[in-house]
Write an enzyme that holds these catalytic residues in place. Sequence first.
Site, PDB file in Angstrom:
ATOM      1  N   GLY A 215       0.835  -1.197   0.000  1.00 39.50           N
ATOM      2  CA  GLY A 215       0.000   0.000   0.000  1.00 39.50           C
ATOM      3  C   GLY A 215       0.869   1.246   0.000  1.00 39.50           C
ATOM      4  O   GLY A 215       2.060   1.177   0.304  1.00 39.50           O
TER       5      GLY A 215
ATOM      6  N   CYS B 291       5.215  -6.244   1.429  1.00 38.62           N
ATOM      7  CA  CYS B 291       5.654  -4.842   1.411  1.00 38.62           C
ATOM      8  C   CYS B 291       5.028  -4.077   2.578  1.00 38.62           C
ATOM      9  O   CYS B 291       5.403  -4.296   3.725  1.00 38.62           O
ATOM     10  CB  CYS B 291       5.357  -4.221   0.049  1.00 38.62           C
ATOM     11  N   TYR B 292       4.020  -3.213   2.319  1.00 41.32           N
ATOM     12  CA  TYR B 292       3.387  -2.521   3.447  1.00 41.32           C
ATOM     13  C   TYR B 292       2.872  -3.552   4.460  1.00 41.32           C
ATOM     14  O   TYR B 292       2.959  -3.362   5.672  1.00 41.32           O
ATOM     15  CB  TYR B 292       2.230  -1.644   2.948  1.00 41.32           C
TER      16      TYR B 292
ATOM     17  N   HIS C  17       7.643  -7.923  -3.982  1.00 40.05           N
ATOM     18  CA  HIS C  17       6.312  -8.303  -4.483  1.00 40.05           C
ATOM     19  C   HIS C  17       6.361  -9.635  -5.244  1.00 40.05           C
ATOM     20  O   HIS C  17       6.728  -9.646  -6.422  1.00 40.05           O
ATOM     21  CB  HIS C  17       5.779  -7.192  -5.397  1.00 40.05           C
TER      22      HIS C  17
ATOM     23  N   GLU D 297       3.942 -11.168  -6.379  1.00 42.44           N
ATOM     24  CA  GLU D 297       2.833 -11.216  -7.340  1.00 42.44           C
ATOM     25  C   GLU D 297       3.179 -10.617  -8.690  1.00 42.44           C
ATOM     26  O   GLU D 297       2.455 -10.813  -9.648  1.00 42.44           O
ATOM     27  CB  GLU D 297       1.601 -10.501  -6.746  1.00 42.44           C
TER      28      GLU D 297
ATOM     29  N   SER E 267     -11.980  -0.384 -30.547  1.00 38.97           N
ATOM     30  CA  SER E 267     -10.768   0.320 -30.971  1.00 38.97           C
ATOM     31  C   SER E 267      -9.834  -0.591 -31.747  1.00 38.97           C
ATOM     32  O   SER E 267      -8.752  -0.185 -32.155  1.00 38.97           O
ATOM     33  CB  SER E 267     -10.026   0.832 -29.735  1.00 38.97           C
ATOM     34  N   GLY E 268     -10.251  -1.857 -31.918  1.00 41.44           N
ATOM     35  CA  GLY E 268      -9.401  -2.785 -32.668  1.00 41.44           C
ATOM     36  C   GLY E 268      -8.383  -3.480 -31.791  1.00 41.44           C
ATOM     37  O   GLY E 268      -7.694  -4.394 -32.222  1.00 41.44           O
ATOM     38  N   GLY E 269      -8.254  -3.052 -30.544  1.00 41.90           N
ATOM     39  CA  GLY E 269      -7.338  -3.722 -29.623  1.00 41.90           C
ATOM     40  C   GLY E 269      -8.010  -4.972 -29.081  1.00 41.90           C
ATOM     41  O   GLY E 269      -9.216  -5.175 -29.248  1.00 41.90           O
TER      42      GLY E 269
ATOM     43  N   ASP F 144      -8.780  -5.842 -26.063  1.00 41.46           N
ATOM     44  CA  ASP F 144      -9.786  -5.688 -25.004  1.00 41.46           C
ATOM     45  C   ASP F 144     -11.167  -5.367 -25.583  1.00 41.46           C
ATOM     46  O   ASP F 144     -12.165  -5.992 -25.241  1.00 41.46           O
ATOM     47  CB  ASP F 144      -9.396  -4.584 -24.007  1.00 41.46           C
ATOM     48  N   SER F 145     -11.202  -4.368 -26.474  1.00 46.85           N
ATOM     49  CA  SER F 145     -12.518  -4.000 -27.000  1.00 46.85           C
ATOM     50  C   SER F 145     -13.004  -5.058 -27.989  1.00 46.85           C
ATOM     51  O   SER F 145     -14.208  -5.283 -28.135  1.00 46.85           O
ATOM     52  CB  SER F 145     -12.498  -2.607 -27.617  1.00 46.85           C
TER      53      SER F 145
ATOM     54  N   LYS G 191      -4.563  -8.277 -18.861  1.00 44.88           N
ATOM     55  CA  LYS G 191      -4.401  -8.486 -20.307  1.00 44.88           C
ATOM     56  C   LYS G 191      -4.179  -9.951 -20.685  1.00 44.88           C
ATOM     57  O   LYS G 191      -4.776 -10.454 -21.627  1.00 44.88           O
ATOM     58  CB  LYS G 191      -3.224  -7.628 -20.765  1.00 44.88           C
TER      59      LYS G 191
END
Length: 519
Positions: A57, A84-85, A176, A178, A230-232, A234-235, A375
């Site tokens: 954090g 970490c924190y 980290h 992760e 958008s062609g990526g 994700d979309s 992603k």
Amino acid sequence: MKHTKNGICIFDFGSQYTLLISRKLRELGYYNEVHPYNIKDLSKLHYNVKGIILSGGPRSVTSETYPSCSNFILNSNTPVLGICYGMQLLTKISGGVVSEEGKSEYGKAEIFWQNINQDYADAFMDALPTKQTVWMSHGDHISQIPNDYLPIAVSSSQAIAAIIHKTKAMIGLQFHPEVYHTEKGTTILENFSQKICNLNKEKINQRTLDSSLSYIKSLVKKGKVLVGFSGGIDSTVTSVLLNKALGESCVTSVLIDHGFMRKNEVEQIISLGKKLNIKIEVIDAKETFLNRIQKISDPEEKRKTIGKTFIETFEKFSCKNGPFTHLGQGTLYPDIIESSHNGYGAKKIKSHHNVGGLPDVLSLQLVEPLKYMFKDEVRKIAKLLEIPDDIINRHPFPGPGLAIRIPGEVTDKKIKLLQDADNIFIQALKDKGFYSKVWQAGTILLPIKSVGVMGDKRTYQYTCVLRAVESVDAMTADVFDLPTKFLSEVSNSIIQKVRGINRVLYDTTSKPPATIEWE
Ligand code: XMP
């Protein structure tokens, strides 16, 4: 009460990486949930908590007030991993000392594990090398270990990198595990989940896809969705999922051409839509977007203005061509984390266009089936949806496009220069076989000019920066090691072909401390 399901409870102290811990565990097959750090009663959860992870954090336990969790975790016999924190908090509440100065570490670091005779330590360190590269991101450090704890790793700068309770399964890590760039980070989380918390694995992928489809159906019901395309990846995945869940007649995919696209990108996106059998409506909004951001140099203001203009353009389209009830967006979890919209205090890094630009009142309800994914998870879903590999492997490209790769004021001329330079770089990466190895590449046009000499004449022109990174989930990234020969060939080609650029640099910064985009 005893439940049939067992899992890990992650206490969120606002780290950029909290959901990454969750996702890594999920990927390994371990059930887990993220809750605010001050959750008091774990018995109300619908699963048996077999382990607790205290996230990192942005706050400091050296401040007068700082987020803490109830002491019950110290007194229960549930295994705890503080990251970490989380480790600094464990130290503080167990009587150790955390200090502010002297040993901050950001990015790559080496740590050295030390064998001690403690059963949990042996299980935790199983299959870890003695020396290991890890990813750090901390200002504070442990200057005195609590009496009940022992150190189990130190970093090459002599900071305490890991501690363990003398008799209990309570462990703290300064780094980290992760993040992708921590070597054997997955082994660490696997050891904690399997060997310390005694959890069993579950399978996820097809289930994730099925639950995304049911989420869409139950949210949209008989409504109609306008989806930003958008062609990526994700979309594209969002649009394919929406079409699959609701049927073509209920979904309209819209490409907003804001003028900050890569060279020839609009044409490429239209042909991509044809390949996927998705009809795409193109809205030409170049003038509006450029007018809105022309005088803006502040990155946050620029991002927010672009986000707002996106929404206004969608709303306008919806009024004219609707009625639509929902707006589909390919928002991913990193967009939400970095825009500080996860609610538990993560610091804002930048407002991603599809999150930070949203108005308080939106006439369309949002449908974001990927918003708890990263992603690489989206890429796996894309495979299940049989989306062609060339789309799956396309580099990510930010919604605000080249506008956030032109620090400072954006003008038509600068966009054109950047489109040409970027096209040369990306094409060269493809021609030389680097494109598929690089996670994301792009070019940035700096707002400074420098002196050069070409054909015996003095030049005074712009500088551009090439950026190519390796990553898995965009939460951390390392510089891609492109050969100097390749870089100088690209540099020569840009300077020869793009009138207005006379100097080319390569960005050698990882994330953290930098971000992938410059704004
Ligand atoms: P940063 O710069 O935060 O980028 O390290 C992480 C990833 O997110 C992409 N990015 C965006 N994508 N809208 C998007 O759709 C945005 O506003 C945005 N900002 C950054 C970036 O390209 C990288 O892949």
